[in-house]
Scaffold this motif. Structure first.
Motif, PDB file in Angstrom:
ATOM      1  N   ASP A  70      -2.434   7.362   5.493  1.00  0.00           N
ATOM      2  CA  ASP A  70      -2.899   6.113   4.898  1.00  0.00           C
ATOM      3  C   ASP A  70      -4.409   5.971   4.911  1.00  0.00           C
ATOM      4  OD1 ASP A  70      -0.303   5.417   4.462  1.00  0.00           O
ATOM      5  OD2 ASP A  70      -0.153   4.060   6.168  1.00  0.00           O
ATOM      6  N   PHE A  82       0.833  -1.201   0.000  1.00  0.00           N
ATOM      7  CA  PHE A  82       0.000   0.000   0.000  1.00  0.00           C
ATOM      8  C   PHE A  82       0.870   1.255   0.000  1.00  0.00           C
ATOM      9  CE2 PHE A  82      -3.635   2.208   2.556  1.00  0.00           C
ATOM     10  CZ  PHE A  82      -3.737   3.170   1.562  1.00  0.00           C
ATOM     11  N   GLU A 130      -5.024   3.908  -3.655  1.00  0.00           N
ATOM     12  CA  GLU A 130      -4.595   2.525  -3.435  1.00  0.00           C
ATOM     13  C   GLU A 130      -5.597   1.532  -4.010  1.00  0.00           C
ATOM     14  OE1 GLU A 130      -2.746  -1.007  -2.153  1.00  0.00           O
ATOM     15  OE2 GLU A 130      -2.062   0.999  -2.720  1.00  0.00           O
ATOM     16  N   MET A 161      -7.743  -3.586   4.704  1.00  0.00           N
ATOM     17  CA  MET A 161      -6.836  -3.236   3.607  1.00  0.00           C
ATOM     18  C   MET A 161      -5.709  -4.251   3.445  1.00  0.00           C
ATOM     19  SD  MET A 161      -7.995  -0.706   2.006  1.00  0.00           S
ATOM     20  CE  MET A 161      -6.594  -0.213   1.011  1.00  0.00           C
TER      21      MET A 161
END
Length: 412
Positions: free
Chosen positions: A267, A15, A276, A216
């Motif tokens: 993030d 990521f 992402e 994720m």
């Protein structure tokens, strides 16, 4: 001048590195047209990336850093998915590094590489320089693989300690350049959260990050719809609101909590998250295309490899084909003859069946007649025997008695 905007752990190296390189990701804030207006262009090798310059330490090629990071984690058996990398965002003021000067692009990246080498000389680092922020400031995304090349052990630092070390090293670089030291940007962790973390107490923000990280970490999550559905099943409701993304959930104390992505960290904000997910979707599509191409190539290769064998067997195959055709014709003729014979025999078969049925009826009737005749003969024989016995009995009943005649015998 140069300042540290963010210092955070990233659960997924893929990521963080994917966001840094930004392969096949459009530049934000009309940066493409902004570059064209100023007669600027990205290097050819980065034409389809967000990064305008890339660099690395300890032999890292930023274009394939993900594979290199993974190889080291596997080598030292450090494959756990939580907190795989350290992420540092380093920003520069326009009056020190000019985003309109491509030489300064490279200088910004070089300073990022120097910072990584100074802080983590035994660790792999990849440095990606961006300028597609809202004001087109030059800034670096420094991604550090948290596995030591010297010991194989995982980097273990308290977050507050890491932030102080990074800022101090960055300030040293700024002083060496003769730049003014800017005050630090407020971190996404509030003082309250930092206190809870240091005291090893429950933090709903840390809990929320962990739930998002868990979703994720699954590479199959490659769309916002899937991400939202997975989070919902994990007790978190997510919503896009303009430029922001917000999360809402019940914490461990059953208290309703809500937080925007920007509060959680780089993030977790809208831009990084959607980038992402788009990168993953494109990668999945590319892998599918590659797989299809490989299958087609393999099939073509097998055909090419078999051609000499097929050519060598062609005469035999031709003879086989002729023989097969002849056999099929023979089978067809045989079938036709059989059908004609079956039609011709069918009336005879029917006649035989009728004859057989008639013979069976005749035999039955003849048996019945014989039985009747035998019965009659028995009756006649019995009747005659009875009649003879009766006649004999009557004859015995009518026989005359004997008497004395006159003149014979004494006279009385």
């Amino acid at each position: 001048m140069a300042t540290i905007a963010k210092v955070s752990n990233a659960a997924s190296a893929t990521f963080a590195l994917g966001y840094g390189l930004g392969e096949n990701t459009p530049l934000h804030h009309d940066t493409k047209s902004w570059l064209a207006d100023h007669d600027l262009a990205q290097p050819a090798e980065l034409e389809n990336c967000r990064a305008v310059v890339v660099g690395g330490t300890n032999g890292i090629d930023p274009l394939i850093a993900n594979e290199q990071f993974r190889a080291v984690r596997q080598l030292f058996q450090q494959t756990q998915k939580r907190n795989q990398v350290l992420r540092i965002t380093q920003s520069f003021a326009d009056n020190e590094l000019d985003p309109l000067n491509q030489t300064d692009w490279q200088k910004a990246n070089d300073l990022g590489v120097q910072l990584a080498e100074k802080l983590y000389p035994e660790y792999q680092s990849a440095v990606y320089t961006h300028l597609d922020g809202e004001n087109h400031h030059l800034h670096n995304h420094i991604i550090v693989n948290k596995v030591s090349l010297a010991t194989g052990k995982k980097l273990d630092e308290k977050r507050g300690q890491t932030v102080r070390r990074v800022r101090a090293a960055n300030d040293d670089l700024a002083r060496a350049q003769g730049w003014h030291i800017l005050p630090p940007v407020r971190e996404h962790q509030s003082p309250t959260e930092q206190d809870l973390t240091q005291a090893h107490k429950y933090s709903y923000m840390a809990d929320l990050r962990h739930r998002i990280d868990t979703v994720m970490q699954d590479p199959t999550v490659s769309s916002y719809e899937t991400f939202s559905a997975r989070l919902s099943s994990n007790g978190v409701n997510v919503a896009l609101r303009g430029k922001n993304i917000s999360y809402a959930f019940l914490d461990a104390n059953q208290k309703q909590r809500r937080a925007r992505g920007v509060r959680l960290g780089t993030d977790y904000d809208k831009e990084a998250l959607l980038d992402e997910l788009a990168r993953r979707e494109q990668q999945t599509r590319k892998q599918t295309e590659i797989s299809n191409d490989q299958r087609a190539l393999t099939a073509d290769r097998e055909i090419e490899q078999r051609k000499p064998l097929l050519e060598s067997r062609k005469p035999g195959l031709d003879r086989l084909a002729v023989a097969t055709g002849r056999t099929q014709r023979d089978q067809s003729d045989t079938q036709q003859r059989f059908e004609r014979l079956r039609k011709a025999v069918r009336p005879l078969t029917n006649g035989l069946q009728h004859f057989k049925d008639g013979l069976r009826a005749f035999t039955k009737r003849a048996r019945e007649l014989l039985d009747l005749r035998a019965s009659r003969l028995n009756f006649a024989q019995k009747f005659q025997a009875d009649l003879a016995r009766k006649k004999q009995a009557q004859q015995q009943t009518h026989v005359p008695r004997q008497t004395n005649k006159p003149g014979r015998g004494p006279h009385r």
